[in-house]
Motif scaffolding. Structure first.
Motif, short mmCIF file in Angstrom:
data_model
loop_
_atom_site.label_atom_id
_atom_site.label_comp_id
_atom_site.label_asym_id
_atom_site.label_seq_id
_atom_site.Cartn_x
_atom_site.Cartn_y
_atom_site.Cartn_z
N ARG A 132 -16.51 -41.58 28.70
CA ARG A 132 -17.89 -42.00 28.43
C ARG A 132 -17.95 -42.90 27.21
O ARG A 132 -17.35 -42.62 26.20
CB ARG A 132 -18.75 -40.75 28.17
N ARG A 133 -18.68 -43.98 27.32
CA ARG A 133 -18.86 -44.88 26.19
C ARG A 133 -20.28 -45.40 26.19
O ARG A 133 -20.89 -45.57 27.23
CB ARG A 133 -17.90 -46.08 26.26
N SER A 134 -20.81 -45.62 24.99
CA SER A 134 -22.10 -46.28 24.87
C SER A 134 -21.86 -47.77 25.06
O SER A 134 -21.05 -48.35 24.34
CB SER A 134 -22.69 -46.03 23.48
N MET A 167 -26.94 -45.33 25.77
CA MET A 167 -26.65 -45.45 24.33
C MET A 167 -27.83 -44.92 23.55
O MET A 167 -28.97 -45.33 23.76
CB MET A 167 -26.39 -46.91 23.94
N TRP A 168 -27.54 -44.00 22.66
CA TRP A 168 -28.58 -43.39 21.83
C TRP A 168 -28.82 -44.30 20.64
O TRP A 168 -27.91 -44.58 19.87
CB TRP A 168 -28.11 -42.01 21.36
N ARG A 169 -30.04 -44.78 20.49
CA ARG A 169 -30.40 -45.63 19.36
C ARG A 169 -31.58 -45.00 18.63
O ARG A 169 -32.46 -44.42 19.27
CB ARG A 169 -30.80 -47.04 19.81
N SER A 170 -31.60 -45.18 17.30
CA SER A 170 -32.72 -44.62 16.55
C SER A 170 -33.15 -45.61 15.47
O SER A 170 -33.58 -46.70 15.80
CB SER A 170 -32.34 -43.26 15.96
N GLY A 171 -33.02 -45.24 14.21
CA GLY A 171 -33.41 -46.14 13.12
C GLY A 171 -34.82 -45.84 12.64
O GLY A 171 -35.50 -44.93 13.13
C1 LIG Z 1 -28.86 -39.55 16.82
C2 LIG Z 1 -28.10 -40.83 17.02
C3 LIG Z 1 -28.68 -42.04 16.72
C4 LIG Z 1 -27.99 -43.23 16.89
N1 LIG Z 1 -28.61 -44.43 16.59
C5 LIG Z 1 -27.93 -45.58 16.75
C6 LIG Z 1 -28.55 -46.83 16.47
O1 LIG Z 1 -29.72 -46.90 16.12
N2 LIG Z 1 -27.82 -47.95 16.62
C7 LIG Z 1 -26.50 -47.91 17.03
O2 LIG Z 1 -25.87 -48.97 17.14
N3 LIG Z 1 -25.91 -46.74 17.34
C8 LIG Z 1 -26.57 -45.58 17.20
N4 LIG Z 1 -25.97 -44.39 17.49
C9 LIG Z 1 -24.54 -44.38 17.94
C10 LIG Z 1 -24.39 -44.73 19.40
O3 LIG Z 1 -25.29 -44.03 20.21
C11 LIG Z 1 -22.96 -44.38 19.88
O4 LIG Z 1 -22.77 -43.01 19.95
C12 LIG Z 1 -21.89 -44.97 18.98
O5 LIG Z 1 -22.00 -46.38 19.00
C13 LIG Z 1 -20.47 -44.57 19.42
O6 LIG Z 1 -20.21 -45.04 20.70
P1 LIG Z 1 -19.75 -44.07 21.87
O7 LIG Z 1 -20.93 -43.24 22.25
O8 LIG Z 1 -19.27 -44.99 22.90
O9 LIG Z 1 -18.64 -43.21 21.30
C14 LIG Z 1 -26.65 -43.20 17.36
C15 LIG Z 1 -26.07 -41.97 17.70
C16 LIG Z 1 -26.77 -40.80 17.52
C17 LIG Z 1 -26.11 -39.49 17.88
#
Ligand SMILES: Cc1cc2nc3c(=O)[nH]c(=O)nc-3n(C[C@H](O)[C@H](O)[C@H](O)COP(=O)(O)O)c2cc1C
Length: 199
Positions: A10-12, A129-133
Motif C-alpha cells: 500500500r502506498r499513498s 492519501m490522508w492529507r490534513s494541515g
Molecule cells: C493524520 C495524517 C495526516 C497527514 N497529512 C498529510 C498532508 O497534509 N500532506 C502530506 O503530504 N501527507 C500527509 N500525511 C502523510 C501521507 O498520508 C502518507 O502517509 C505519507 O506520505 C507516507 O506515504 P505512504 O502512506 O505511502 O507510506 C498525513 C498522514 C497522516 C497519518
C-alpha cells in the motif's frame, strides 16, 4: 492479495486517476474498516464524501478561510487543492462522554479505522492519501461540513485510481502492486526485564 503483501504494497499515491469507488462501494469498504480496534464499540467517527462540484465548494471555503485574494494565482492554487483526486472523504472524530473511554482513545480508534480503510481501499484497487494541515481548523471549512462544536476534523482521504506504475496488477482496478522493503524498527522495540517486583 494476502494481508502482509497488501500492507507492504500500500502506498499513498499522487496524482491519481479520475476513477473512484461509488458511494455504495465506499460504504462497503467502510463497513470492513469498522472492524478496527474500538474501545466499547463507540465508532466515534463519521465520514463525509466530497465529489465533483462539491470539491469546488471546499476549495472556495479554503480560499476564504486562508484569506487568499480572489482572482490571484494563490487563490486559484488553493481552490484547486481538493481537485487533486475525484473523491475526498473528510474524516471526523465524533467523541462522546464515556465513563471508560476517554477522548484520546476515541481519537486513536478513529485513526485506527482510517488506517484500516486505506488498506481496504488499496486491496480493492484504489489508492488513498490522508492529507490534513491547518485547513482542518478553518471555521469556513467546519461550517461547510456542518461540524458540531465537539467534532474534530482530522483531514481528508484523497481517493482515486492508481496510475499504472508496475508490472504486478491488483485485479480489482488495475493498480500496481509493488512490495516495499520493511522500515528499520530495531530501536523501536525494547523488552522490560523481569527485574525485582516492587509492588
Ligand atoms: C493524520 C495524517 C495526516 C497527514 N497529512 C498529510 C498532508 O497534509 N500532506 C502530506 O503530504 N501527507 C500527509 N500525511 C502523510 C501521507 O498520508 C502518507 O502517509 C505519507 O506520505 C507516507 O506515504 P505512504 O502512506 O505511502 O507510506 C498525513 C498522514 C497522516 C497519518
Amino acid at each position: 492479495m494476502d494481508l502482509i503483501t497488501a500492507i507492504r504494497s500500500r502506498r499513498s499515491t499522487a496524482p491519481v486517476t479520475d476513477a473512484a469507488p461509488s458511494e455504495a462501494e465506499l460504504r462497503e469498504h467502510l463497513a470492513v474498516a469498522a472492524h478496527s480496534p474500538d474501545h466499547a464499540g463507540l465508532r466515534p467517527w463519521r465520514l463525509i464524501s466530497i465529489r465533483g462540484a462539491a470539491r469546488q465548494r471546499l476549495g472556495d471555503a479554503l480560499v476564504t478561510g486562508f484569506g487568499d485574494e480572489p482572482g490571484t494565482p494563490a487563490a486559484a492554487k488553493t481552490a484547486s487543492r481538493p481537485l487533486r483526486a475525484p473523491l475526498l472523504v473528510a474524516i471526523v472524530c465524533t467523541p462522546v462522554q464515556h465513563p471508560k473511554v476517554p477522548a484520546w482513545e476515541q481519537l486513536a480508534a478513529t485513526a485506527a479505522m482510517v488506517s484500516t480503510l486505506e488498506l481496504v481501499l488499496f486491496n480493492a484497487g484504489w489508492t488513498a492519501m490522508w492529507r490534513s494541515g491547518p485547513a482542518v481548523e478553518l471555521p469556513e471549512v467546519r461550517r461547510l461540513l456542518e461540524l458540531a462544536e465537539h467534532e474534530q476534523l482530522l483531514g481528508w482521504l484523497y481517493i482515486g485510481g492508481s496510475p499504472d506504475t508496475g508490472p504486478a496488477q491488483n485485479a480489482a482496478v488495475g493498480s500496481a502492486v509493488v512490495e516495499q522493503p520493511d522500515p528499520e524498527v530495531g530501536g523501536k522495540l525494547s523488552e522490560l526485564s523481569a527485574g525485582t517486583a516492587t509492588v
